[in-house]
Design a protein around this motif. Sequence first.
Motif, PDB file in Angstrom:
ATOM      1  N   THR A 288      -3.811 -18.912  10.726  1.00 35.23           N
ATOM      2  CA  THR A 288      -2.379 -18.837  10.465  1.00 35.23           C
ATOM      3  C   THR A 288      -1.650 -19.447  11.665  1.00 35.23           C
ATOM      4  O   THR A 288      -2.274 -19.844  12.658  1.00 35.23           O
ATOM      5  CB  THR A 288      -1.909 -17.386  10.270  1.00 35.23           C
ATOM      6  OG1 THR A 288      -2.034 -16.681  11.512  1.00 35.23           O
ATOM      7  CG2 THR A 288      -2.734 -16.681   9.202  1.00 35.23           C
ATOM      8  N   ALA A 289      -0.340 -19.513  11.578  1.00 36.29           N
ATOM      9  CA  ALA A 289       0.439 -20.078  12.676  1.00 36.29           C
ATOM     10  C   ALA A 289       0.313 -19.244  13.948  1.00 36.29           C
ATOM     11  O   ALA A 289       0.517 -19.754  15.053  1.00 36.29           O
ATOM     12  CB  ALA A 289       1.906 -20.194  12.267  1.00 36.29           C
ATOM     13  N   GLU A 290      -0.027 -17.950  13.810  1.00 41.51           N
ATOM     14  CA  GLU A 290      -0.124 -17.066  14.967  1.00 41.51           C
ATOM     15  C   GLU A 290      -1.541 -16.942  15.497  1.00 41.51           C
ATOM     16  O   GLU A 290      -1.797 -16.185  16.446  1.00 41.51           O
ATOM     17  CB  GLU A 290       0.394 -15.663  14.616  1.00 41.51           C
ATOM     18  CG  GLU A 290       1.891 -15.596  14.342  1.00 41.51           C
ATOM     19  CD  GLU A 290       2.244 -16.048  12.933  1.00 41.51           C
ATOM     20  OE1 GLU A 290       1.353 -16.024  12.060  1.00 41.51           O
ATOM     21  OE2 GLU A 290       3.406 -16.441  12.718  1.00 41.51           O
ATOM     22  N   THR A 291      -2.494 -17.638  14.917  1.00 43.21           N
ATOM     23  CA  THR A 291      -3.895 -17.506  15.317  1.00 43.21           C
ATOM     24  C   THR A 291      -4.094 -17.881  16.785  1.00 43.21           C
ATOM     25  O   THR A 291      -3.628 -18.920  17.245  1.00 43.21           O
ATOM     26  CB  THR A 291      -4.798 -18.398  14.444  1.00 43.21           C
ATOM     27  OG1 THR A 291      -4.719 -17.944  13.088  1.00 43.21           O
ATOM     28  CG2 THR A 291      -6.245 -18.323  14.898  1.00 43.21           C
ATOM     29  N   ASP A 313      -0.345 -24.537   3.157  1.00 43.16           N
ATOM     30  CA  ASP A 313       0.268 -24.151   4.420  1.00 43.16           C
ATOM     31  C   ASP A 313      -0.621 -24.416   5.630  1.00 43.16           C
ATOM     32  O   ASP A 313      -0.131 -24.442   6.762  1.00 43.16           O
ATOM     33  CB  ASP A 313       0.625 -22.666   4.402  1.00 43.16           C
ATOM     34  CG  ASP A 313       1.820 -22.365   3.514  1.00 43.16           C
ATOM     35  OD1 ASP A 313       2.421 -23.321   2.981  1.00 43.16           O
ATOM     36  OD2 ASP A 313       2.155 -21.175   3.333  1.00 43.16           O
ATOM     37  N   ASN A 317       0.520 -25.151   9.450  1.00 44.17           N
ATOM     38  CA  ASN A 317       0.121 -24.249  10.528  1.00 44.17           C
ATOM     39  C   ASN A 317      -0.690 -24.968  11.603  1.00 44.17           C
ATOM     40  O   ASN A 317      -0.635 -24.602  12.785  1.00 44.17           O
ATOM     41  CB  ASN A 317      -0.674 -23.075   9.963  1.00 44.17           C
ATOM     42  CG  ASN A 317       0.201 -22.108   9.185  1.00 44.17           C
ATOM     43  OD1 ASN A 317       1.410 -22.032   9.411  1.00 44.17           O
ATOM     44  ND2 ASN A 317      -0.387 -21.380   8.255  1.00 44.17           N
ATOM     45  N   THR A 318      -1.439 -25.982  11.194  1.00 46.50           N
ATOM     46  CA  THR A 318      -2.192 -26.788  12.170  1.00 46.50           C
ATOM     47  C   THR A 318      -1.235 -27.428  13.165  1.00 46.50           C
ATOM     48  O   THR A 318      -1.486 -27.446  14.378  1.00 46.50           O
ATOM     49  CB  THR A 318      -3.010 -27.878  11.449  1.00 46.50           C
ATOM     50  OG1 THR A 318      -3.976 -27.258  10.594  1.00 46.50           O
ATOM     51  CG2 THR A 318      -3.735 -28.773  12.446  1.00 46.50           C
ATOM     52  N   ARG A 320       1.807 -26.353  13.897  1.00 45.55           N
ATOM     53  CA  ARG A 320       2.441 -25.299  14.697  1.00 45.55           C
ATOM     54  C   ARG A 320       1.517 -24.834  15.821  1.00 45.55           C
ATOM     55  O   ARG A 320       1.970 -24.600  16.949  1.00 45.55           O
ATOM     56  CB  ARG A 320       2.816 -24.118  13.797  1.00 45.55           C
ATOM     57  CG  ARG A 320       3.978 -24.405  12.854  1.00 45.55           C
ATOM     58  CD  ARG A 320       4.473 -23.134  12.180  1.00 45.55           C
ATOM     59  NE  ARG A 320       5.673 -23.380  11.394  1.00 45.55           N
ATOM     60  CZ  ARG A 320       5.691 -23.533  10.072  1.00 45.55           C
ATOM     61  NH1 ARG A 320       4.551 -23.471   9.388  1.00 45.55           N
ATOM     62  NH2 ARG A 320       6.815 -23.746   9.427  1.00 45.55           N
ATOM     63  N   ILE A 321       0.243 -24.699  15.522  1.00 46.76           N
ATOM     64  CA  ILE A 321      -0.726 -24.315  16.554  1.00 46.76           C
ATOM     65  C   ILE A 321      -0.785 -25.382  17.639  1.00 46.76           C
ATOM     66  O   ILE A 321      -0.827 -25.090  18.837  1.00 46.76           O
ATOM     67  CB  ILE A 321      -2.123 -24.094  15.928  1.00 46.76           C
ATOM     68  CG1 ILE A 321      -2.100 -22.865  15.013  1.00 46.76           C
ATOM     69  CG2 ILE A 321      -3.178 -23.928  17.007  1.00 46.76           C
ATOM     70  CD1 ILE A 321      -3.366 -22.674  14.210  1.00 46.76           C
ATOM     71  N   VAL A 355       6.655 -17.163   8.193  1.00 46.29           N
ATOM     72  CA  VAL A 355       6.393 -18.572   8.483  1.00 46.29           C
ATOM     73  C   VAL A 355       6.086 -19.284   7.177  1.00 46.29           C
ATOM     74  O   VAL A 355       5.166 -18.900   6.451  1.00 46.29           O
ATOM     75  CB  VAL A 355       5.208 -18.722   9.467  1.00 46.29           C
ATOM     76  CG1 VAL A 355       4.925 -20.196   9.730  1.00 46.29           C
ATOM     77  CG2 VAL A 355       5.518 -17.998  10.772  1.00 46.29           C
ATOM     78  N   GLY A 357       5.504 -22.893   4.709  1.00 47.43           N
ATOM     79  CA  GLY A 357       4.909 -24.219   4.757  1.00 47.43           C
ATOM     80  C   GLY A 357       5.928 -25.340   4.657  1.00 47.43           C
ATOM     81  O   GLY A 357       5.722 -26.436   5.170  1.00 47.43           O
TER      82      GLY A 357
END
Length: 528
Positions: A288-291, A313, A317-318, A320-321, A355, A357
């Motif tokens: 996820t975006a928070e991973t 998504d 998220n990729t 965002r990370i 969050v 997509g």
Amino acid sequence: TDDDTFSNVFCENSGKLINVHLFALAAQYYSFSNLGVCTSLEDVLEALRGDNQGTTGIKTDEFMNNKKSHEVQVMSELVDKIANYCGIKQVIDIGSGKGYLSSFLSMQYNLKVYGIDSSNTNTNGARERNRKLKKHWRAYQSRGRANLENQILEKSNDGPVESEISCKAIIEKPLNNDNSRQSQDQVTIQGLVPSCGFTEVATSETSEQTEADLVARTQSDESKLSEEVLAILNVLPADAVEVSSSSQCNCGELCEEEKAQRKMASLKAKASKSSESNLYFPLTSCITAETELSGIITDLEDCMIVGLHTCGDLAANTLRIFTAKPEIKAVCSVGCCYHLLSEQFENQEDRPEEVWGFPMCQYLKDKGWCCGRNARMSACLALERVAVGQMLPTESLFYRAVLQVIIEEIYGVSKSDRHVGKTFSKSSSFIDYVRKSLKKLELDDSKIPDSCIMDYYEKYKHRMNELEAFNMLKVVLAPCIEALILLDRLCYLKEQDNIAWSGLVKLFDPVKSPRCYAVIALKKQSCF
């Protein structure tokens, strides 16, 4: 203005389409083919001091279908160039699936790859597949070495010393990919990166004439080898196979110094073999975006993050990370499955903490932009394939449309979280299709007799041509919607302060691989 040019596409009062030709022209006008916002792959490779010729190595079509082979070869070369530019050796493959890209990056380019997928089945399958591939390639390499030894021994009349040099050069050079990386000149993303000092200087040493002669001789000898031998010699990293003394050619007596050097090299190879013999590590985790990647990868270091056809998504998220984690220096992401994207403004729900997509960029967020599921479904269609004669599966689409009418009218169901899937290809008739679909949707198929099912089929059969025309209009519009989604991701990157360069690059042949655009970005040098 553009609005005036295309103002007559739809009726002002009814909103219905009245000019199909103008509709098609408008769709083309707002597609990537006309917008001029993409950077060519050739320009990117040139800026990275690379080229688009590829590397001699394993034939991927021996292990993958034509589509996957094309994708893996093109993307892995670009990823290697970016990693080399940034001076990193670790790659994180998000949504790695069966591990084709990860395996190829590790074996062909000697990169340390962590493949992360949410499916434990995919992870276990990728691990087993990689084990078998390495075993196959090692056997392949042993056969290649034996053939190579025989060819060199045939030239033993040229003199023991020359034969020894030739043998050593041909065997060792192709397996040592790192040497090629350490001999590059200064590299700069010229014309792509703004003048922010984002340069990477690779050390370059002037070779002695004797070394140049040896390389020339080696290249000459390599050209005489069979394609089978070269393929496996080039693909394996230096420590993938422990070379025993029996696999070395015995071309004259070695001096004591040479023996000492070989012994030391053998000890070093054995020492590193235990820790680096497996350069690909499949892992299972939901991203996820928070991973926190450091919680998944214990030896996380400076790296780049990649994704080949990350669904929904996951592609967003990729990115965002990438922007949030300082250790990630570059990203190369090819998304797919736009219909699975979550949209912030689709259901008008006030959940600002979630969050989404789409949209990602602040510009579209401020406008409250929404595509909707039908538009996102259209974005998944492949105009280029249709253009070359690969027509839409009209009959299966017709089956699906009539099935929806049956479900709504007979069962009162207008929405379901379950999916019919590829039931059409497994059905012998429309009746068979409906019954199998109802079971998949967990609906009681005894409520409707065969005669009633066929009545629905006959009722709508004459409208099949309308359905085909409607879907062709969706195909024409598909590139516009895809462009909107991808430009949203690019704008998101442009809004970040730590990005040196970002762009959209057409990586693949769209006929072979319709989702062919990659979002690529590199962080500023100060972030290194």
